[in-house]
Design a protein around this motif. Structure first.
Motif, short mmCIF file in Angstrom:
data_model
loop_
_atom_site.label_atom_id
_atom_site.label_comp_id
_atom_site.label_asym_id
_atom_site.label_seq_id
_atom_site.Cartn_x
_atom_site.Cartn_y
_atom_site.Cartn_z
N ASN A 86 -1.82 2.32 -3.18
CA ASN A 86 -3.13 2.55 -2.94
C ASN A 86 -3.89 3.81 -4.62
O ASN A 86 -4.72 3.80 -4.12
CB ASN A 86 -2.88 4.32 -2.07
N CYS A 121 0.90 -0.98 -0.07
CA CYS A 121 -0.10 0.19 -0.23
C CYS A 121 0.76 1.67 0.12
O CYS A 121 0.86 2.04 0.68
CB CYS A 121 -1.14 0.01 1.04
N ALA A 180 -7.02 -4.51 1.37
CA ALA A 180 -5.64 -4.06 1.05
C ALA A 180 -4.66 -4.45 2.48
O ALA A 180 -4.97 -5.20 3.62
CB ALA A 180 -5.67 -2.24 1.88
N ALA A 220 -4.92 3.15 3.04
CA ALA A 220 -5.08 2.64 2.02
C ALA A 220 -6.80 2.67 2.26
O ALA A 220 -7.84 2.75 1.43
CB ALA A 220 -4.77 0.77 2.42
N THR A 272 -8.40 -4.45 5.67
CA THR A 272 -7.12 -4.42 5.42
C THR A 272 -6.91 -4.99 6.55
O THR A 272 -7.34 -5.87 7.68
CB THR A 272 -6.82 -3.13 6.92
N ASP A 297 -1.00 -5.36 3.62
CA ASP A 297 0.92 -4.28 4.28
C ASP A 297 1.31 -4.84 5.43
O ASP A 297 0.33 -5.61 6.05
CB ASP A 297 0.70 -2.87 3.52
#
Length: 361
Positions: free
Chosen positions: A193, A188, A209, A220, A228, A211
């Motif tokens: 993004n 991200c 997302a 994000a 996430t 990460d």
């Protein structure tokens, strides 16, 4: 008469960049001279500095830029002094086998300026991605300068010249994200993004997302992520499957470009799903996958180079979406800096402290 301007030069492999005075010629046939107003600091510039692209030192760095046309060369009819432009590192030739087949976004002979920009002693510079925009002025092929709405602030507009276009296009063009799709994005940073933003705009119902950094995951969400996953302590493949009813995502975008993330992306797809690699790997990296899994899982494995974009078509569209509030380009700008701060910006980028540092001239 050549123009003496300040510019950021990578003189030798791995050495800190230098702010030098260089010579930029007046435009020749098919060329334009552009006064740079803003230019983003991209990982590709760091790759050039470190010799990971090629050894054609010295490099004139910078390629993610917006500015105004100063002068046009003979034969240039669609640009004029004063035009506000974003610079593109793909300028389709119109004649190669890809262009003739109606696929100019794959052009195999993209145009660049033919005259060299040089150091004061006449040493030719290699402009990053054919642009070289960490400079007060740069010389490019006319096809590399794409007119956009002048209402867009240059710090934001220039970012569509590389990172934002690469990520957005990886989702919308290469991945073909459509209404109702589930999408997972690994990494991200700026490109990841932008992929999240593109997937959201394209109508994805779930955008996951992934990460290692909670701060990047927070960002994000601002760009449209619905979920996430911090993969530092969680298996991202299992997390994505859990969030998609046990199936996996329709489209997975690897914005990191490492063997381990590519393997994760391969297995977090749904059957017949699409994996798009847009993160740039090191040349020495290799991937090994069971051939039976390649066969049995179906779907598509794609690489996305510049988001499969056609700058003359796509840049104005992204700017319109920015001006209408649908694409938050301002959100990618972490800080604005001067030409003499590029080396410190590389450190911040390497450490993951910024989405984009943007040089303002």
């Amino acid at each position: 008469m050549p123009h003496e301007v300040r510019a950021v030069v990578a003189a030798k492999r791995g050495a800190p960049v230098e702010l030098q005075t260089i010579l930029v010629p007046d435009p020749g046939p098919g060329e334009v001279l552009v006064s740079v107003q803003a230019c983003g600091v991209c990982h590709t510039d760091l790759h050039y500095r470190d010799g990971a692209i090629n050894d054609a030192f010295p490099f004139l760095l910078g390629h993610e830029a917006a500015g105004t046309v100063d002068a046009v060369g003979p034969g240039v009819t669609d640009l004029a002094p004063g035009d506000y432009v974003v610079l593109a590192w793909r300028a389709p030739c119109g004649n190669c086998r890809s262009c003739r087949r109606g696929r100019p976004w794959y052009c195999f002979d993209s145009r660049n300026a033919t005259q060299p920009m040089t150091l004061l002693d006449g040493t030719p510079l290699t402009p990053a991605l054919g642009i070289g925009a960490f400079a007060e002025k740069t010389l490019v092929a006319a096809g590399q300068a794409v007119k956009i709405d002048p209402a867009a602030r240059p710090e934001a507009a220039g970012l569509i010249g590389c990172g934002v276009m690469a990520g957005y296009g990886a989702a919308v063009h290469t991945g073909g994200v459509g209404s109702g799709d589930t999408v997972a994005v690994i990494g991200c940073g700026g490109v990841g993004n932008a992929a999240i933003a593109g997937a959201s705009i394209a109508g994805a119902r779930r955008v996951i997302a992934i990460d290692l950094d909670d701060g990047k995951l927070d960002a994000a969400e601002r760009f449209g992520a619905t979920d996430t996953v911090n993969s530092r302590g969680t298996d991202p493949v299992e997390a994505v499957r859990s969030l998609t009813g046990g199936h996996g995502a329709d489209v997975v975008i690897d914005a990191v470009g490492r063997p381990e993330t590519y393997r994760q992306g391969f297995y977090m797809r749904d059957l017949a799903g699409t994996l798009v690699q847009v993160g740039v790997p090191d040349p020495e990296m290799k991937i090994e996958l069971p051939l039976i899994d390649l066969f049995g899982r179906g779907g598509a494995l794609k690489s996305s180079w510049y988001g499969d974009c056609l700058p003359s078509r796509d840049f104005p569209v992204l700017i319109d979406r920015y001006l209408s509030g649908r694409l938050d380009l301002d959100g990618f700008v972490t800080e604005t800096i001067g030409l003499d701060e590029v080396e410190s910006a590389f450190d911040k980028m390497r450490d993951g402290r910024v989405l984009r540092s943007v040089v303002v001239l």
